[in-house]
Design an enzyme around this catalytic site. Structure first.
Site, PDB file in Angstrom:
ATOM      1  N   SER B 257      36.061  48.084  56.916  1.00 37.57           N
ATOM      2  CA  SER B 257      36.664  46.757  56.857  1.00 37.57           C
ATOM      3  C   SER B 257      37.595  46.517  58.051  1.00 37.57           C
ATOM      4  O   SER B 257      37.208  46.726  59.181  1.00 37.57           O
ATOM      5  CB  SER B 257      37.394  46.612  55.514  1.00 37.57           C
ATOM      6  OG  SER B 257      37.919  45.340  55.360  1.00 37.57           O
ATOM      7  N   ASP B 581      28.056  40.964  52.442  1.00 38.30           N
ATOM      8  CA  ASP B 581      28.409  42.026  51.501  1.00 38.30           C
ATOM      9  C   ASP B 581      29.492  41.557  50.530  1.00 38.30           C
ATOM     10  O   ASP B 581      30.254  42.364  50.030  1.00 38.30           O
ATOM     11  CB  ASP B 581      28.832  43.298  52.244  1.00 38.30           C
ATOM     12  CG  ASP B 581      30.164  43.152  52.941  1.00 38.30           C
ATOM     13  OD1 ASP B 581      30.733  42.048  52.921  1.00 38.30           O
ATOM     14  OD2 ASP B 581      30.636  44.142  53.506  1.00 38.30           O
ATOM     15  N   HIS B 634      31.310  45.066  49.483  1.00 33.42           N
ATOM     16  CA  HIS B 634      32.201  45.459  50.575  1.00 33.42           C
ATOM     17  C   HIS B 634      32.899  46.794  50.333  1.00 33.42           C
ATOM     18  O   HIS B 634      32.946  47.642  51.221  1.00 33.42           O
ATOM     19  CB  HIS B 634      33.231  44.359  50.772  1.00 33.42           C
ATOM     20  CG  HIS B 634      34.030  44.508  52.016  1.00 33.42           C
ATOM     21  ND1 HIS B 634      33.442  44.578  53.258  1.00 33.42           N
ATOM     22  CD2 HIS B 634      35.354  44.611  52.224  1.00 33.42           C
ATOM     23  CE1 HIS B 634      34.384  44.707  54.165  1.00 33.42           C
ATOM     24  NE2 HIS B 634      35.546  44.738  53.573  1.00 33.42           N
TER      25      HIS B 634
END
Lengths: 687, 679
Positions: B257, B581, B634
């Protein structure tokens, strides 16, 4: 009282009702008959209501229900109290908590200056599992050591198996990887609520320290020091961390705070870091001078601790005092008889680090058959403490060593670390048999192996009874001969130990053999680094009786799986004597005798000596033990005990001042309550 | 039977029993009569009445506790493999975890591994606080159980906020990242982030000395983590240490991320000269890094970040929401809660690193977007349709009237979002007078401060009248509504596309985390992976409305009534979604590795090989699987077996070619082609 009675009644009464529905129906009709015949209609109505209720009650409120009720009540009350406790302000107006040193010093304007490196000692650091046998399923990255210790109870044998190291190599057994927990959490609390470093950390944080300028050195305290580098590169990591902290804190040198065995670990590090690779860290000869401002040893075990001898010899030491205090059931329980102790012994003997704590310096330091530096110590500690100034008065009697004959019954022969039988510990040496200790080590080489002793392995199983008796017949062992004894009873352990540690005194420190790493953790066989601006502190508690030497006996049991020697706990001295249940005590911090903690800083390194060629400054700071005044203080703010001293306000203040830039002179130099200077004087070693 | 009858029938023995047992219980001594019985009964009734309610409660609690303890005991006494046994009994044998499988294949630890956690997932603990946070020293404020949110919410918000001027600690408060692997292994108890990956790495021999969690304070601007905590220096020193202690084996970096952007920043920082940089010299990366395996990387930002900053409604803090929905969505405080959250998150500079980068070139203009024609039918999406099929489908969709105009990241009103740009009347907002009638009402709004209070009605209508914002103009919008925040943002981040990368201004650290304004380091042997999940609708643009409520609330809201009509529409609840995602759209995660850095480009002068590894999302088959072993979401992707296997192989020495090169399920290459960017 009332609830108990009610409980009793309800538990007994329902028996009548628990006979079944049929029975109840019968009772019911029976009662009905009775009432119809004897009472008025109104009474009958009410009684019927009563009966119904009672019947219901009978069904519902049985013994189990009462248990539930009790548990419910307890829980509710408990939660209520907990809630009240939680909503309570931190300090009650009635009982103002004493101000922590951090707050006080912050008001004085102290700020973080030097980065701080904390080095935990033996036992206090957490260990977690990275790879294990099937029996340890689900424990991945869970703590095996420190924390809640629940696994000891749930799967004790599995736990022991994973805590052991390989008995040949002193490294991981195949298929098992147990590693040190990193970070401040490694040793802030040993068990929930039992602080080790937490108080110091919190106080440092109050003047502004945080993760970036405070580092906890985590190393696997079971391994020998050099092996922590071989397996985990712990020494390299420490070096890199110190360099980083110095660099990111405007080139301020670090203040190192080792505790207990961490002191020896850091001595080892000092030598390692300046030694050339591959065995050393290659930092070059100026590394320590460039990176270290001060070493503030807490409860240092410079010259070893006698406890360890008994620990290795018969697993009875309180070296693992911690573990004992935390889990007395495990070690002392009689369910398994002495088996528990044997299991413990088997595990402990695989931990090479323990061997670093064997008394060093032999008879020159710890005394021989007739002489010891502490002799004449008055064990009536209370009296001594009340009159601190009495030290001068002791002087004349003690200094006349030769004239002690008239006090012979009271003089304790501390030099005799292990004596078999109380009498042997007290006889003048002329009456002891002269024996050749060399025999022992030779005998060790040529003994037979027995294989009948099942799965519990201790090396005692391999020794036949005659040799054991021979051991006992030698009667008395001093710090020098004790090593031969241990080599005899635990050959494998000592073989590893001899490869990693040395316990003698160097004649010539420039001899090339002293560049071997096994000498690095012995202050009597190494030179301190060339760093004249560095300071070395020895901070330790005094005023607690500390194990110094032992009276042993042969264990009565002849079972092959048992440990053949035991401390003779029936041996007691007079009321004020130093002998209590088989152990001679001396002044110290409950684990480390004053001699071991203080000698190097009081004499061995004081000024410019051959052990301290650059003449770096040393300071002895003693903290007199004072038990906690009340329950609120927990483990005490002025404790001098080996671990509890980490919560000692005066000690914390000293450390914080030095971390904030003060020197030893500014702290007030030495601060001595014990006889350490006098004892040191009596030790005659070449400086 | 007869015995019983007799026994009950004969009174004396029966009565004697209780009186024996309870001699002190205020019961009269034995009488031969029934009178005694009558007298006793009311007595007993009274007692019963006393028990009634409280006792029942106690009984109930006791029962529950005992049952609970019993269950707990049984659970604890159960062998550890039991749950797995049950699962296997129900679902059939489970596949070996990748660690076990690869261990059998003979893989073992080779390259040291560095984890770089993303935003939100790392733990934060208190080192110094105000009075209200007493007793929380070194306790986690973020991550862990979040108990403090419930106990003292305002105190918690205060401590997690940063200074609105400097973006650093407010005075008297020090909140610091948790260090070590524990920093982000679990976000909350039982909610793994890195734990599964760590466990699998451990199976092939990794341990603390070969794994390093580069924990940093994710609230700060990247350069500020160095200024305040020297975090970048620590990462550098740790990587160097790991390389030297592991026989010179280079590290494999695994950012997740926002950690992806953080590590981009790190790579520029470490080679830049001191004092602004780390002074590692121009070859540092080549010497120390083998591969960067970006997981769900928001290289070009996430649209979510905009709605988050604009009205704090984004699911950027999706994890936090999922864990504590009550706190954020509760109506107890009305939207005040959101406002508190907004005030707090707007002090976190790092969120601004994720504002979409590259402007209209990347994200599309009023009438164009790279993803246009995307069909939001996720069931179909999962089947591997070939290029041809996709192309025909695209034509089909193209003919549809309701084609999502993704380029309009914020539109006011659904109709505005759909009409052609020539038909929209827009009024310039940038010079609009903000008005100040709300300045007076500041006081009445209580102490909850957001910059909206200073904006005034005029400003709000001006914003709404501009109707449509693209990735370029949305920056102006944010500058308009949150000037102070964006001032800090501009000092630390940049969102453009560089014309000339050799321009000396690009040496400033604010460009370092934007892949479109930096060159990759000179390290031709390094590899860059982009690994992300696909097949989940992901927020891409929003339909907004002006909030109808009073001035103390946030004046803009997502128009949740805006629906696309049929189920397959991309517009759901005011949000246009696209493939991704769940947080990062495919475009942002994949573009750089698919095109921007592919081959030797001006962004990648040394021609570092890049690989795209997509993982098609498959929701967990049943409840027992937890968050799934094939998830593409994610955060849940961190438990995806295929992804873990890829990482393990690379860590054990494999190259991207050994893994099989690209693995693509989405239209990323097609979309990348549509983006017209000088390379």
């Amino acid at each position: 009282m009332a609830p108990v009675l009610r409980f009793r009644r309800m538990c007994v009464e329902p028996v009548k009702f628990s006979l079944g529905v049929g029975a109840e129906a019968l009772i019911n009709s029976n009662n009905k008959d009775q009432h119809l015949s004897s009472a008025a209609a109104a009474a009958d109505l009410s009684s019927r209501d009563g009966k119904k209720e009672r019947r219901k009650a009978g069904k519902e409120w049985r013994c189990v229900d009462w248990c539930c009720w009790m548990i419910g009540c307890t829980c509710t009350t408990w939660w209520l109290l907990l809630l009240l406790f939680n909503s309570l302000p931190a300090s009650l107006p009635g009982f103002p908590l004493p101000e922590p040193p951090g707050v006080k010093l912050k008001r004085e304007g102290l700020k973080p200056l030097h980065p701080v490196v904390l080095i935990p000692g033996i036992v206090t650091g957490g260990l977690e599992l990275w790879e294990g046998r099937p029996c340890a399923d689900g424990l991945f990255r869970k703590r095996l050591w420190a924390g809640s210790f629940t696994e000891i109870f749930k799967r004790p044998l599995c736990w022991l198996e994973h805590m052991s190291l390989d008995n040949e190599t002193g490294l991981d057994p195949p298929g098992i990887r147990v590693r040190a927990v990193p970070g401040l959490v490694a040793a802030d609390y040993f068990a929930p609520g039992y602080f080790v470093w937490a108080v110091l950390i919190e106080n440092l944080a109050r003047i502004g320290y945080e993760g970036k300028n405070m580092h906890m050195t985590a190393y696997d305290w079971r391994l020998s020091f050099q092996n922590t580098e071989v397996r985990d590169q712990s020494l390299s990591r420490l070096k890199s961390k110190i360099e980083l902290m110095v660099k990111t804190n405007n080139n301020k040198r670090v203040v190192v705070v080792p505790h207990s065995m961490g002191v020896l670990y850091f001595l080892h590090f000092l030598k390692w870091v300046e030694a050339p690779p591959p065995i050393g860290g290659g930092g070059g000869p100026g590394w320590c001078a460039k990176h270290i401002k001060a070493i503030m040893n807490i409860g240092p075990t410079f010259l070893g601790v006698p406890k360890v001898v008994s620990g290795i010899f018969s697993a009875e030491a309180k070296d693992v005092a911690f573990a004992r205090a935390m889990a007395p059931g495990v070690l002392d329980y009689d369910i398994l008889g002495l088996q528990t102790l044997e299991h413990v012994m088997r595990v402990v003997r695989t931990w090479d680090s323990i061997m670093s704590l064997l008394p060093k310096g032999g008879e020159a330091i710890w005394g021989n058959l007739d002489w010891s530096p502490e002799e004449g110590y008055n064990c009536d500690t209370m009296k001594k403490h009340l009159k601190g100034s009495l030290r001068e008065e002791f002087g004349p009697t003690n200094s006349s060593d030769g004239k002690l004959g008239f006090r012979v019954e009271e003089t304790v022969h501390y030099g005799r670390l292990i004596s078999f039988g109380k009498t042997a510990s007290q006889l003048p040496s002329s009456e002891l048999l002269t024996v050749n200790y060399e025999e022992l080590s030779q005998a060790g080489a040529a003994r037979k192996t027995k294989s009948s002793c099942g799965e519990i392995w201790t090396e005692y199983d391999e020794i036949d009874r005659e040799s054991i008796r021979a051991v006992a017949e030698k009667k008395v062992y001093t710090a020098r001969t004790i090593l031969d004894l241990l080599r005899f009873v635990a050959p494998k352990t000592m073989r590893r130990a001899d490869a990693h540690f040395s316990h003698g005194i160097a004649d010539n420190l420039d001899e090339p053999k002293y560049s071997h790493y096994k000498y690095w953790s012995n202050p009597l066989e190494t030179k301190l680094p060339d760093a004249p601006d560095m300071e070395i502190y020895s901070l330790y508690g005094v005023g607690i009786p500390t194990e110094r030497s032992y009276v042993y006996k042969l264990s009565p049991s002849d079972r092959c799986k048992s440990i053949p020697f035991r401390i003779d706990s029936s041996a007691d001295g007079s009321d004020s004597g130093c002998l209590k249940s088989g152990v001679y005590f001396v002044d110290g911090d409950e684990s480390v005798p004053v001699l071991s903690a203080g000698f190097m800083c009081a004499k061995g390194w004081r000024g410019r000596t051959r052990f301290n060629p650059s003449g770096m400054a040393t300071f002895v700071r003693e903290y007199r033990h004072k038990p906690p005044a009340n329950l609120l203080e927990g483990r005490g703010l002025e404790s001098g005990a080996h671990v509890d001293i980490m919560g000692n306000v005066a000690l914390i203040e000293d450390i914080m001042r030095v971390a904030a830039g003060a020197t030893g002179i500014e702290l007030g130099g030495d601060r001595i309550y014990s006889d350490i200077l006098k004892m040191s004087e009596r030790i005659k070693i070449r400086l | 039977m007869s015995f019983l009858r007799r026994r009950k029938g004969s009174d004396p023995p029966k009565k004697s029993e209780p009186s024996d047992e309870i001699p002190t219980d205020k019961i009269e001594p034995e009488d031969d009569d029934d009178k005694e019985k009558k007298r006793r009964r009311p007595d007993e009734e009274k007692k019963k009445a006393k028990w009634s309610c409280v006792d029942t409660c106690c009984w109930f609690i006791g029962l529950i506790c005992s049952t609970w303890w019993l269950l707990l005991f049984i659970y604890n006494a159960m062998p550890a493999s039991f749950p797995q046994y049950v699962t296997e009994a129900i679902t059939g044998p489970m596949p070996d975890p990748p660690g076990v499988k690869l261990h059998k294949e003979g893989l073992s630890a080779k390259h040291p591994v560095v984890f770089v956690p993303g935003i939100v997932t790392g733990g934060l603990e208190l080192w110094e606080g105000h009075q209200c946070a007493d007793g929380l020293f070194r306790k986690r404020l973020w991550g862990g159980s979040f108990g403090e949110i419930y106990k003292r919410p305002l105190c918690w918000v205060e401590h997690l906020s940063l200074d609105n001027e400097t973006g650093l600690d407010p005075s008297g408060i020090r909140v610091r990242p948790v260090t070590g692997l524990v920093a982000a292994d679990y976000f909350a108890p039982g909610y793994f982030v890195w734990a599964v990956l760590i466990a699998n790495l451990a199976r092939i021999g990794y341990e603390e000395k070969t794994m390093y969690m580069a924990a940093y304070d994710w609230r700060l601007a990247f350069q500020n983590t160095e200024v305040r905590d020297q975090t970048l220096s620590r990462i550098k020193s740790n990587i160097e240490l790991m390389v030297t202690t592991n026989n010179g084996k280079k590290v494999v970096v695994i950012p997740h991320s926002m950690g992806v952007l953080y590590f981009l920043h790190f790579m520029k920082w470490v080679e830049a000269p001191a004092p602004m940089g780390g002074g590692g010299g121009p070859n540092w990366c080549a010497q120390h890094i083998k591969a960067i395996m970006n997981i769900g990387g928001p290289f070009l930002g996430v649209p979510k970040a905009i709605s988050g900053l604009f009205s704090s409604e984004a699911k950027d803090v999706a994890v936090a929401r999922a864990i504590a929905p009550g706190v954020l969505d509760n109506d107890l405080f009305g939207i005040q809660t959101l406002k508190h959250v907004m005030r707090m998150t707007r002090t976190w500079d790092s969120t601004m690193s994720m504002i979409p980068k590259g402007g209209d070139t990347i994200w599309g203009g009023l009438d164009w977007s790279p993803e246009e024609g995307y069909e939001c039918i996720y069931k179909k999406q999962k089947n591997n349709h070939s290029q041809v099929e996709a192309a025909t489908e695209m034509e089909k969709v193209g003919s549809r009237p309701s084609r999502a105009k993704y380029g309009r990241i914020i539109s006011f009103g659904k109709d505005v979002a759909e009409t052609h740009s020539s038909e929209i009347e827009r009024i310039e907002f940038r010079d609009a007078v903000k008005g100040n009638y709300m300045a007076h009402s500041n006081v009445s709004c209580g102490d909850v401060w957001t910059e909206y209070n200073e904006m005034g009605w005029g400003g709000i209508t001006a914003v709404a009248d501009y109707k449509v914002y693209t990735a370029g103009s949305v920056l102006d919008l944010l500058h308009f509504v949150a000037p102070r925040m964006m001032q800090r943002g501009d000092a630390h981040f940049s969102y453009g596309v560089a014309d000339n990368l050799d321009d000396p201004k690009y040496e400033h650290y604010k460009y370092w985390s934007n892949p479109l304004e930096t060159k990759l380091p000179n390290a031709p042997d390094m590899e860059i992976y982009s690994m992300y999940g696909v097949g989940i609708p992901t927020e891409r643009s929003y339909v907004y409305k002006v909030s109808s409520s009073t001035e103390c609330f946030i004046p803009f809201q997502i128009d949740t009534s805006a629906e696309g009509g049929n189920e397959d529409s991309c517009l759901q609840g005011g949000v246009y979604s696209v493939n991704g995602d769940e947080t990062v759209p495919v475009l942002s995660a994949g573009f750089m590795c698919a095109k921007g850095w592919r081959g030797k480009t001006r962004f990648n002068p040394s021609g570092i090989p890049t690989y795209i590894r997509e993982y098609d999302h498959a929701p967990p088959a049943n409840f027992l699987e937890g968050r799934g072993t094939q998830s593409g979401a994610h955060v849940d992707i961190m438990g995806n077996f295929a992804l873990i296997e890829d990482i393990l192989r690379v860590a054990a020495g494999a190259t991207g070619e050994d893994l099989g090169g690209d693995q693509v399920h989405s239209d990323i290459f097609k979309w990348s082609e549509k983006i017209n960017l000088k390379l």
